[in-house]
Scaffold this motif. Structure first.
Motif, short mmCIF file in Angstrom:
data_model
loop_
_atom_site.label_atom_id
_atom_site.label_comp_id
_atom_site.label_asym_id
_atom_site.label_seq_id
_atom_site.Cartn_x
_atom_site.Cartn_y
_atom_site.Cartn_z
N LEU A 141 -35.01 -3.48 36.94
CA LEU A 141 -34.91 -4.55 36.04
C LEU A 141 -33.92 -5.51 36.88
N PHE A 142 -34.43 -7.05 37.28
CA PHE A 142 -34.05 -7.35 38.32
C PHE A 142 -33.17 -8.88 37.63
N ARG A 143 -31.62 -9.10 37.96
CA ARG A 143 -30.80 -9.76 37.45
C ARG A 143 -31.06 -11.36 38.01
N ALA A 144 -32.06 -11.44 36.79
CA ALA A 144 -32.44 -13.09 37.35
C ALA A 144 -31.35 -14.19 37.03
N GLU A 145 -30.35 -14.47 36.30
CA GLU A 145 -30.01 -15.09 35.83
C GLU A 145 -28.48 -15.00 37.59
N GLU A 146 -28.66 -14.66 37.23
CA GLU A 146 -27.41 -14.25 38.84
C GLU A 146 -27.85 -14.36 39.93
N PHE A 147 -28.74 -13.95 40.25
CA PHE A 147 -29.95 -14.47 41.25
C PHE A 147 -29.70 -16.15 41.52
N ILE A 148 -30.70 -16.63 40.51
CA ILE A 148 -30.62 -18.27 40.36
C ILE A 148 -29.21 -18.44 40.15
N LYS A 149 -28.18 -18.29 40.34
CA LYS A 149 -26.75 -18.67 40.16
C LYS A 149 -26.37 -18.63 41.61
N TYR A 151 -28.05 -17.97 43.84
CA TYR A 151 -28.51 -18.74 45.88
C TYR A 151 -28.96 -19.93 45.21
N GLN A 152 -28.51 -20.74 44.25
CA GLN A 152 -28.93 -22.55 43.49
C GLN A 152 -30.01 -22.41 44.04
N LEU A 153 -31.21 -21.65 43.36
CA LEU A 153 -32.28 -22.07 42.96
C LEU A 153 -32.87 -22.93 42.51
N GLU A 154 -31.65 -23.30 40.88
CA GLU A 154 -32.40 -24.74 40.29
C GLU A 154 -31.96 -25.65 41.54
N LYS A 155 -31.51 -26.34 42.37
CA LYS A 155 -31.04 -27.33 43.23
C LYS A 155 -32.72 -27.11 44.08
N ASP A 156 -33.56 -26.61 44.13
CA ASP A 156 -34.63 -26.78 45.18
C ASP A 156 -35.17 -27.27 43.81
N GLU A 157 -36.17 -28.45 44.90
CA GLU A 157 -37.12 -29.50 44.00
C GLU A 157 -38.27 -28.55 43.86
N ASP A 158 -38.91 -27.21 44.77
CA ASP A 158 -40.33 -26.46 44.25
C ASP A 158 -39.87 -25.51 43.21
N PHE A 159 -38.23 -25.38 42.53
CA PHE A 159 -38.29 -24.26 41.62
C PHE A 159 -39.62 -24.47 41.00
#
Length: 415
Positions: A141-149, A151-159
């Motif tokens: 299983l991939f820890r998606a929430e931790e991963f997004i947080k 690497y601050q992926l939600e700040k990417d305009e292409d997210f």
């Protein structure tokens, strides 16, 4: 004892069916009367009594968020609803394209329950699809929430705006970029999470599953080895164009040294006008169509740019092409053909699946060609042993007549 369990199960099924049938029928009648809001209330009531059809309708007929759709499709699928199973597998894996909601383990669980409750369920390419699903479900299983947080992926305009965003992350991970401790497992997890087109993800997961199983070293993942969608082909065509244009720029610098041209601005100005003309001709006149139209158009454009560079080198080395007929003769032919084609396109424009050739497009290409012709007459005269400007104007005119031949063939095919 066994017979008693089967009997009780049958009685429960009959009772459940009876309890939701009236609500489901009412919901369907209301929906047909375009009373969607009222119908939804009855679908919800029926779904609470285990109506597979009600669960399916709530996800399929109403605008709901992805999580709600997965919930209702999954419920319906577990109750033996064939279409709901297909959509569940799409939403949870094959078209999930979601770091948070993609879940092949859950998709496989729903599949097994659905098949157990309805052995007659089947869908296209089921055997191969489930083979790939089992591979994906095997990955931790991939820890998606931790991963997004992290690497601050939600700040990417292409997210949320780029269909291949997650696969682009997989590419970076496979090159050891951005992410800490990149490894084949992370790459495969991102490939799974970024599933966008079933045919693409099947091939990509299959390939990288073997790497994950047998190789501890990173192997580069390239989206363009797998894309089949129009959007994917456009993406890869753009990448190809950028890479080739960089090569051409380097080739121009080398060419400038080799041909001993004193006026470097002339070469770059000629290339700029040629690029503009070729780009206009490729997209507005050549008629590239179908699912791979962007890739074919880009390939045509890059090929013609490279041929242009080669031609400059050839004439600088002494090559002089043979031109049939005089400038006055070819110019008359060109003008006559131009009027004829323009009139044809005015009466009957060419329209394909993804392209069109209109009168205004043809005029736009022709205007761009005039600039291309004039600047290249100057360039060819400067670097060739043939110093007659009329000769080069005639040559370029004769080449444009050949373009007209191809264009008329395209018009004849479509019309």
């Amino acid at each position: 004892m066994k017979k008693l369990i089967v009997l009780l199960s049958l009685l429960f099924t009959i009772a459940s069916g009876a309890s939701f049938t009236e609500d489901l029928n009412t919901a369907n009648d209301l929906y047909k009367q375009k009373k969607q809001k009222e119908a939804k209330e009855y679908y919800i009531k029926a779904s609470k009594n285990n109506s597979a059809q009600a669960h399916f309708k709530l996800a399929y007929q109403y605008v709901v968020d992805k999580e709600t759709a997965i919930y209702h499709y999954s419920k319906a699928a577990k109750l033996g609803h064939s279409k709901a199973l297909f959509y569940t597998l799409e939403e949870l894996f094959f078209r999930a394209n979601d770091l948070l909601l993609s879940d092949p383990k859950k998709a496989l669980e729903v599949y097994n329950i659905a098949k157990n409750n309805n052995s007659e369920i089947t869908f296209y390419d089921e055997k191969d699809s489930i083979r790939i699903l089992k591979m994906a479900a095997e990955v931790p299983l991939f820890r998606a929430e931790e991963f997004i947080k992290q690497y601050q992926l939600e700040k990417d305009e292409d997210f949320k705006n780029d269909g291949y965003y997650i696969w682009k992350l997989a590419e970076k991970a496979s090159r050891g970029e951005i992410f800490k401790n990149s490894n084949p497992e992370l790459v495969l997890q991102l490939i799974i999470k970024g599933a966008f087109v079933p045919a693409e993800v099947k091939s990509a997961v299959s390939d990288y599953y073997d790497i994950w199983k047998n190789n501890k070293e990173l192997v580069e993942f390239d989206i363009c080895n797998y894309v089949t969608s129009t959007y994917g082909m456009s993406l890869c065509a753009k990448r190809q164009e950028e890479a080739e244009n960089n090569k051409i720029e380097k080739e121009l610098s080398l060419l400038l040294k080799d041909i001993n041209l004193n006026n470097s601005d002339l070469l770059y100005s000629a290339y700029k006008n040629t690029s503009k003309y070729l780009d206009t001709k490729v997209w507005y006149e050549e008629g590239h169509d179908g699912s791979g139209y962007a890739q074919w158009a880009t390939s045509s454009l890059l090929n013609q740019k490279n041929e242009y560079i080669k031609f400059i080198r050839k004439i600088a080395n002494g090559f002089v092409p043979i031109v049939k007929a005089s400038l006055s003769e070819n110019d008359k032919i060109l003008n006559k053909r131009y009027k004829k084609i323009k009139e044809r396109l005015k009466k009957t424009p060419v329209r394909g699946m993804r392209m069109s050739i209109m009168e205004k497009d043809f005029i736009k290409v022709q205007r761009s060609w005039i600039d291309y012709r004039d600047i290249n007459v100057e360039l060819y005269t400067s670097i060739s042993k043939q110093k007659d400007k009329k000769f080069w104007e005639n040559y370029i005119t004769s080449q444009r007549i050949k373009d007209y031949n191809l264009l008329e063939d395209t018009i004849n095919i479509f019309n």
